[in-house]
Write an enzyme that holds these catalytic residues in place. Structure first.
Site, PDB file in Angstrom:
ATOM      1  N   LYS A  79       0.734  -1.146  -0.084  1.00  0.00           N
ATOM      2  CA  LYS A  79       0.101  -0.073  -0.029  1.00  0.00           C
ATOM      3  C   LYS A  79       0.914   1.304  -0.074  1.00  0.00           C
ATOM      4  O   LYS A  79       1.818   1.232   0.641  1.00  0.00           O
ATOM      5  CB  LYS A  79      -1.039  -0.134   1.376  1.00  0.00           C
ATOM      6  CG  LYS A  79      -1.831   1.108   1.296  1.00  0.00           C
ATOM      7  CD  LYS A  79      -2.736   0.936   2.541  1.00  0.00           C
ATOM      8  CE  LYS A  79      -3.970   1.977   2.774  1.00  0.00           C
ATOM      9  NZ  LYS A  79      -4.769   1.706   3.879  1.00  0.00           N
ATOM     10  N   SER A 154      -9.795   1.874   2.799  1.00  0.00           N
ATOM     11  CA  SER A 154      -8.712   2.440   1.721  1.00  0.00           C
ATOM     12  C   SER A 154      -7.799   1.714   1.193  1.00  0.00           C
ATOM     13  O   SER A 154      -7.158   2.137   0.236  1.00  0.00           O
ATOM     14  CB  SER A 154      -8.357   3.618   2.656  1.00  0.00           C
ATOM     15  OG  SER A 154      -7.330   2.993   3.851  1.00  0.00           O
ATOM     16  N   SER A 178      -9.732  -0.675   7.069  1.00  0.00           N
ATOM     17  CA  SER A 178      -9.120  -0.483   5.798  1.00  0.00           C
ATOM     18  C   SER A 178      -8.264  -1.813   5.243  1.00  0.00           C
ATOM     19  O   SER A 178      -8.059  -1.906   3.935  1.00  0.00           O
ATOM     20  CB  SER A 178      -8.201   0.616   5.637  1.00  0.00           C
ATOM     21  OG  SER A 178      -8.997   1.833   5.657  1.00  0.00           O
TER      22      SER A 178
END
Ligand code: GLN
Length: 491
Positions: A79, A154, A178
């Site tokens: 990420k 997210s 997330s």
């Protein structure tokens, strides 16, 4: 079987048997990424050059007959809020659009030590604030199953990259869901570890008291492999727990008969879409058949979790994001004096959701409102934690939906942040209480994946993964096969 349909564990075997080389595998991944990116947009940065270098190094070492670590040659996506030395780490923000960290996050260092090959940095909501991956400065990610739907957020880029078979492993971060929410929306798996079990050194901070980096994968074995590679004490993060890190992989097969699963009524109450309720409830039977004892319980403080979470997360965000001032990091706007420069930098550098949170966070911390909002939220947090801890004196784990709703259409909730926040109601309690949570696929509705969540007491990751592993064997058909006409075939 196609190389990219294989799990990391299967790929590790193929690599060890030299039926495929790390460079060939890296090339296959990069080709797949190139093919799916125009539709899915899971990546912000693809680092082909570095990946080939790492892979070639692994291949050389293998040819020399060196003993290699467990993830040697396995591609992984990271990420974009996790620092990678020499590779841009943007947090999907204009503010850090050109930020290249001079160091690796501890988890990235450990991945490299384990031989993994970082192939790219995945898309996300700006500074990890969101549930859809629509709030990215670089444009949204789409759900690989049905492109008009959000992939969750997210860590939507990591989840979509896994679902699109672009990588077998990925890292996300979970402040309020997330890792778990996008795992559920994309039909993959994700684990939010106990607070302090995985180092946050090199994770760009959003709400430090809530967040953890977590592994994401398409099989429980892979989840365990990745978790074992990144977890444990870190001198660079004094919030990591000193308790000995026991690898989870060797215990996956252990007996689970007789474990008690609590089903909290509040997670199945109003607001839960009936299709989700049906899917998750139907899996209870699978757990019972595995010998688990199912018990209905009640957790009355659950309804306050979203409110408490958003007050605390926004307060911490307003403080953590104060560092982006045009001087120390990232974007700088021109201005006739320091104040003008500072103001313009923040005005231009942050997107609308981040600004909203900085404003609300500053407000709840301000004199006169602190007691009314921030302190009260902290008190609620304590009550939620105590209630969960009490539940775990009676149950070994809890089963809930991961999200109360199915993935929604892109754009649908953007004008109404509150309804988007409510989608986090099942995931935020674990962050408030610092407990581990694991999202597992449990089938499809209208070609869209549904996820269920296992929650456990602190440091119960080995147990959660073990139950997940047995469930996966018993219910392989709920997650392995795309539904008729399912979108992943179409990407
Ligand atoms: N959706 C939640 C939020 O917007 C959680 C985000 C996260 O876990 N990073 O704050």
């Amino acid at each position: 079987m196609h190389l990219l349909d294989m799990t990391a564990a299967e790929l590790a075997e193929a690599l060890a048997a030299k039926t495929v080389s790390a460079v060939e595998l890296t090339r296959a991944c990069l080709e797949r990424i190139a093919a799916v990116e125009p539709k899915v947009h899971a990546f912000i940065t693809v680092c082909a050059e570095e990946a080939f270098k790492q892979a070639a190094d692994i291949d050389r070492r293998r040819l020399r007959g060196e003993p290699l670590p467990p993830l040697a040659g396995i591609p992984v996506a990271v990420k974009d809020n996790i620092c990678t030395a020499g590779i841009r780490t943007s947090c999907a923000s204009r503010m850090l659009q050109d930020f290249v960290p001079p160091y690796d996050a501890t988890v990235v260092m450990r991945l490299k030590q384990a031989g993994a090959v970082v192939v790219g940095k995945t898309n996300m909501d700006e500074f990890a604030m969101g549930s859809t991956t629509e709030y990215s400065f670089f444009g949204p990610t789409r759900n690989p199953w049905r492109h008009e739907y959000v992939p969750g957020g997210s860590s939507g880029g990591s989840a979509a990259a896994l679902a699109a078979r672009a990588v077998p492993l990925a890292l996300g971060s979970d402040t309020g869901g997330s890792v778990r929410l996008p795992a559920a929306f994309c039909g993959v798996m994700g684990l939010k570890p106990t607070y302090g079990r995985v180092s946050r050194y090199g994770l760009v901070a959003f709400a430090s008291s809530l967040e953890q980096i977590g592994p994401m994968a398409r099989s429980v074995r892979d989840l365990a492999l990745l978790y074992d590679a990144i977890g444990g004490w870190d001198d660079y993060d004094q919030t990591t727990l000193p308790a000995e890190f026991i690898p989870t992989l060797p215990g996956l097969n252990k007996e689970i008969k007789g474990l008690r699963v609590g089903v909290p009524a509040e997670y199945f109450g109003p607001g839960l879409e009936s299709a989700v309720r049906e899917k998750v409830r139907s899996r209870l039977k699978v757990l019972q058949d595995l010998g688990l004892i199912v018990e209905e319980i009640s957790l009355p403080t659950t309804e306050y979790a979203v409110a408490a979470y958003y007050v605390i997360a926004m307060a911490e965000a307003s403080s953590n994001l104060a560092r982006y001032d045009g001087v120390r990091y990232g974007h700088r706007a021109a201005g006739r004096d320091i104040l003008a420069m500072f103001t313009r930098t923040r005005q231009e550098g942050f997107g609308p959701e981040v600004k909203r949170r900085i404003m609300i966070g500053t407000y709840v911390l301000s004199a006169g409102y602190y007691d009314e909002y921030y302190r009260k939220a902290q008190e609620v947090r304590t009550l939620i934690r105590r209630e969960l801890e009490a539940a775990f004196t009676r149950c070994d784990l809890l089963l809930t939906p991961t999200a109360p709703v199915l993935p929604w259409m892109m754009g649908e909730k953007q004008r109404d942040p509150l309804t988007m926040y409510l989608a986090d109601c099942c995931t935020v309690p674990a962050n408030l209480a610092g407990l581990p949570g694991l999202s597992l696929p449990c089938g499809f509705v209208d070609g869209l994946p549904v996820g269920m969540q296992l929650l456990g007491p602190a440091l119960s990751e080995p147990l959660l993964l073990r139950v997940a592993y047995h469930y996966e064997q018993a219910a392989a058909s709920c997650h392995a096969t795309p539904p008729e006409g399912g979108g992943a075939g179409g990407i």
